[in-house]
Design a protein around this motif. Structure first.
Motif, PDB file in Angstrom:
ATOM      1  N   PRO A   6       0.825  -1.211   0.000  1.00 39.66           N
ATOM      2  CA  PRO A   6       0.000   0.000   0.000  1.00 39.66           C
ATOM      3  C   PRO A   6       0.855   1.255   0.000  1.00 39.66           C
ATOM      4  N   LEU A   7       0.324   2.312  -0.598  1.00 32.56           N
ATOM      5  CA  LEU A   7       1.062   3.562  -0.705  1.00 32.56           C
ATOM      6  C   LEU A   7       1.258   4.197   0.662  1.00 32.56           C
ATOM      7  N   ILE A   8       2.496   4.632   0.920  1.00 32.35           N
ATOM      8  CA  ILE A   8       2.849   5.346   2.147  1.00 32.35           C
ATOM      9  C   ILE A   8       3.179   6.791   1.783  1.00 32.35           C
ATOM     10  N   SER A   9       2.530   7.740   2.457  1.00 29.36           N
ATOM     11  CA  SER A   9       2.815   9.163   2.253  1.00 29.36           C
ATOM     12  C   SER A   9       3.780   9.639   3.329  1.00 29.36           C
ATOM     13  N   MET A  10       4.894  10.229   2.884  1.00 33.74           N
ATOM     14  CA  MET A  10       5.895  10.753   3.810  1.00 33.74           C
ATOM     15  C   MET A  10       6.013  12.256   3.586  1.00 33.74           C
ATOM     16  N   ILE A  11       5.570  13.030   4.571  1.00 31.70           N
ATOM     17  CA  ILE A  11       5.552  14.477   4.477  1.00 31.70           C
ATOM     18  C   ILE A  11       6.819  15.022   5.119  1.00 31.70           C
ATOM     19  N   VAL A  12       7.488  15.934   4.423  1.00 28.23           N
ATOM     20  CA  VAL A  12       8.719  16.540   4.926  1.00 28.23           C
ATOM     21  C   VAL A  12       8.525  18.055   4.984  1.00 28.23           C
ATOM     22  N   PRO A  13       8.047  18.586   6.106  1.00 27.33           N
ATOM     23  CA  PRO A  13       7.979  20.036   6.256  1.00 27.33           C
ATOM     24  C   PRO A  13       9.382  20.575   6.514  1.00 27.33           C
ATOM     25  N   THR A  14       9.730  21.700   5.892  1.00 28.16           N
ATOM     26  CA  THR A  14      11.102  22.174   6.071  1.00 28.16           C
ATOM     27  C   THR A  14      11.158  23.694   6.122  1.00 28.16           C
ATOM     28  N   ASN A  42       8.091  23.422   1.641  1.00 29.93           N
ATOM     29  CA  ASN A  42       9.061  24.441   2.014  1.00 29.93           C
ATOM     30  C   ASN A  42       8.319  25.676   2.522  1.00 29.93           C
ATOM     31  N   ASP A  43       8.527  25.992   3.799  1.00 27.91           N
ATOM     32  CA  ASP A  43       7.784  27.090   4.432  1.00 27.91           C
ATOM     33  C   ASP A  43       8.527  28.419   4.288  1.00 27.91           C
ATOM     34  N   CYS A  44       8.750  28.827   3.028  1.00 37.48           N
ATOM     35  CA  CYS A  44       9.403  30.110   2.731  1.00 37.48           C
ATOM     36  C   CYS A  44      10.772  30.210   3.404  1.00 37.48           C
ATOM     37  N   SER A  45      11.580  29.191   3.263  1.00 37.67           N
ATOM     38  CA  SER A  45      12.930  29.215   3.830  1.00 37.67           C
ATOM     39  C   SER A  45      13.724  30.372   3.242  1.00 37.67           C
ATOM     40  N   THR A  46      14.582  30.958   4.082  1.00 37.88           N
ATOM     41  CA  THR A  46      15.398  32.101   3.647  1.00 37.88           C
ATOM     42  C   THR A  46      16.846  31.704   3.372  1.00 37.88           C
ATOM     43  N   ASP A  47      17.165  30.414   3.518  1.00 42.24           N
ATOM     44  CA  ASP A  47      18.515  29.937   3.217  1.00 42.24           C
ATOM     45  C   ASP A  47      18.526  29.359   1.799  1.00 42.24           C
ATOM     46  N   HIS A  48      19.316  28.322   1.551  1.00 43.73           N
ATOM     47  CA  HIS A  48      19.433  27.743   0.211  1.00 43.73           C
ATOM     48  C   HIS A  48      18.518  26.533   0.009  1.00 43.73           C
ATOM     49  N   THR A  49      17.435  26.440   0.783  1.00 43.40           N
ATOM     50  CA  THR A  49      16.535  25.283   0.686  1.00 43.40           C
ATOM     51  C   THR A  49      15.967  25.114  -0.711  1.00 43.40           C
ATOM     52  N   SER A  50      15.517  26.198  -1.353  1.00 44.71           N
ATOM     53  CA  SER A  50      14.941  26.080  -2.698  1.00 44.71           C
ATOM     54  C   SER A  50      15.957  25.507  -3.683  1.00 44.71           C
ATOM     55  N   GLU A  51      17.210  25.923  -3.568  1.00 44.07           N
ATOM     56  CA  GLU A  51      18.265  25.400  -4.438  1.00 44.07           C
ATOM     57  C   GLU A  51      18.526  23.920  -4.152  1.00 44.07           C
ATOM     58  N   LEU A  96       6.339  21.349  -2.686  1.00 50.93           N
ATOM     59  CA  LEU A  96       5.424  22.476  -2.526  1.00 50.93           C
ATOM     60  C   LEU A  96       6.167  23.623  -1.857  1.00 50.93           C
ATOM     61  N   HIS A  97       5.925  24.830  -2.328  1.00 47.36           N
ATOM     62  CA  HIS A  97       6.519  26.026  -1.725  1.00 47.36           C
ATOM     63  C   HIS A  97       5.391  26.914  -1.215  1.00 47.36           C
ATOM     64  N   ASN A  98       5.350  27.156   0.077  1.00 45.13           N
ATOM     65  CA  ASN A  98       4.335  28.051   0.618  1.00 45.13           C
ATOM     66  C   ASN A  98       4.522  29.461   0.057  1.00 45.13           C
ATOM     67  N   ASP A  99       3.403  30.148  -0.207  1.00 47.15           N
ATOM     68  CA  ASP A  99       3.464  31.520  -0.704  1.00 47.15           C
ATOM     69  C   ASP A  99       3.903  32.489   0.386  1.00 47.15           C
ATOM     70  N   LYS A 100       3.624  32.135   1.628  1.00 40.06           N
ATOM     71  CA  LYS A 100       4.067  32.921   2.771  1.00 40.06           C
ATOM     72  C   LYS A 100       4.378  31.959   3.907  1.00 40.06           C
ATOM     73  N   ASN A 101       5.145  32.426   4.869  1.00 40.32           N
ATOM     74  CA  ASN A 101       5.527  31.571   5.987  1.00 40.32           C
ATOM     75  C   ASN A 101       4.295  31.247   6.820  1.00 40.32           C
ATOM     76  N   LEU A 102       3.965  29.964   6.901  1.00 40.68           N
ATOM     77  CA  LEU A 102       2.764  29.518   7.606  1.00 40.68           C
ATOM     78  C   LEU A 102       3.043  29.013   9.010  1.00 40.68           C
ATOM     79  N   GLY A 103       4.315  28.772   9.325  1.00 38.07           N
ATOM     80  CA  GLY A 103       4.638  28.136  10.593  1.00 38.07           C
ATOM     81  C   GLY A 103       4.572  26.627  10.464  1.00 38.07           C
ATOM     82  N   SER A 104       5.126  25.946  11.445  1.00 38.49           N
ATOM     83  CA  SER A 104       5.322  24.496  11.324  1.00 38.49           C
ATOM     84  C   SER A 104       4.011  23.731  11.192  1.00 38.49           C
ATOM     85  N   THR A 105       3.011  24.036  12.016  1.00 40.58           N
ATOM     86  CA  THR A 105       1.811  23.199  12.034  1.00 40.58           C
ATOM     87  C   THR A 105       1.010  23.326  10.748  1.00 40.58           C
TER      88      THR A 105
END
Length: 272
Positions: A6-14, A42-51, A96-105
């Motif tokens: 069965p399919l397993i979904s693994m979410i990686v908030p960063t 990606n919660d609008c990281s300001t480092d090199h996360t997008s790269e 996925l890239h958040n349009d604005k910083n949403l916070g962890s939850t």
């Protein structure tokens, strides 16, 4: 993919974990389980996360590696076999890239609401999944023994050195919620629990503690896998985001209150 796997979904908030993110994603991709949906938020990281994410996506798609596989005595050459660095079968990757910083939850919830697997989990983007994590945690769920499984873990430093092994208790409400919160880091659970019981509470920093206590109070069956299947990276000298001093203090205050809630539920016969 057959229902055997069965399919397993693994979410990686960063958020601002560019130094550790690729290692985390590698540890997920190279699980020994053959059917994974990986959703990175990606919660609008300001480092090199997008790269880092763009490079990882490109590497998954096209990077090749090779190994010495045959000595050709006629040419006196050692021939090499070339293959993709990342196997493609049984893996999907959504970034996925958040349009604005949403916070962890809210970032967690965005990933979970897009997930389609029968089972799901989230992975902190600086942590490391051991190769058998998913297959070991899945076994009791598929056998009908539990709705939520969790395992032991290592605590490691930035160099990957093991600082200690964290052995968790076999499940009881007393040991895992009434004494303190001890069950929810290396975990896997049925995704339909969200549809029945709800999402991570946006008002909480201790969002996993709050949700999994809700699971327990609603009769969800937990099972401990007595194997070390995950490595948690210590936050010494890099206390950011959830682990910033103000958020960490709030998290501990919330956890104290949740323990008192668990004790009250136990005293009033709401849970065994």
């Amino acid at each position: 993919m057959t229902t055997k796997y069965p399919l397993i979904s693994m979410i990686v908030p960063t958020y601002n974990q560019d130094k550790y993110l690729a290692t985390c994603l590698d540890s997920i991709w190279f699980q020994d389980y053959p059917n994974l949906e990986i959703l990175v938020v990606n919660d609008c990281s300001t480092d090199h996360t997008s790269e880092v994410l763009a490079n990882f996506e490109q590497a998954v798609e096209s990077e090749m590696v090779s190994y010495a596989s045959r000595y050709n005595e006629k040419t006196n050459e050692i021939e090499r076999t070339t293959h993709y660095r990342y196997h493609h079968q049984g893996r999907s990757l959504t970034i996925l890239h958040n349009d604005k910083n949403l916070g962890s939850t809210r970032t967690y919830n965005r990933g979970f609401k897009q997930a389609t697997g029968k089972y799901c989990t989230y992975i902190a983007s600086d942590d490391i999944c051991h190769p058998q994590m998913i297959s070991e945690l899945l076994a009791p769920l598929e056998a009908g023994e539990a709705d939520f499984s969790y395992s032991d873990m290592f605590i490691v430093n930035d160099d990957g050195r093991i600082l200690r092994e964290f052995k968790l208790p076999d499940y009881s409400f007393n040991d895992c919620f009434k004494d303190w919160y001890l069950c929810g880091v290396s975990k896997l659970y049925r995704r339909d629990l969200h549809e029945k019981i709800g999402w991570y509470n946006n008002d909480f920093v201790a969002n996993d503690h709050e949700l999994y206590l809700r699971f327990a109070l609603n009769g969800i069956r937990f099972k401990h896998i007595s194997k070390t299947l995950y490595s948690v990276r210590t936050h010494d000298n890099r206390e950011v985001n959830v682990h910033s001093p103000s958020n960490w203090s709030k998290l501990l205050d919330e956890s104290r209150a949740l323990v008192l809630q668990a004790r009250d539920a136990y005293t009033n016969g709401k849970v065994e």
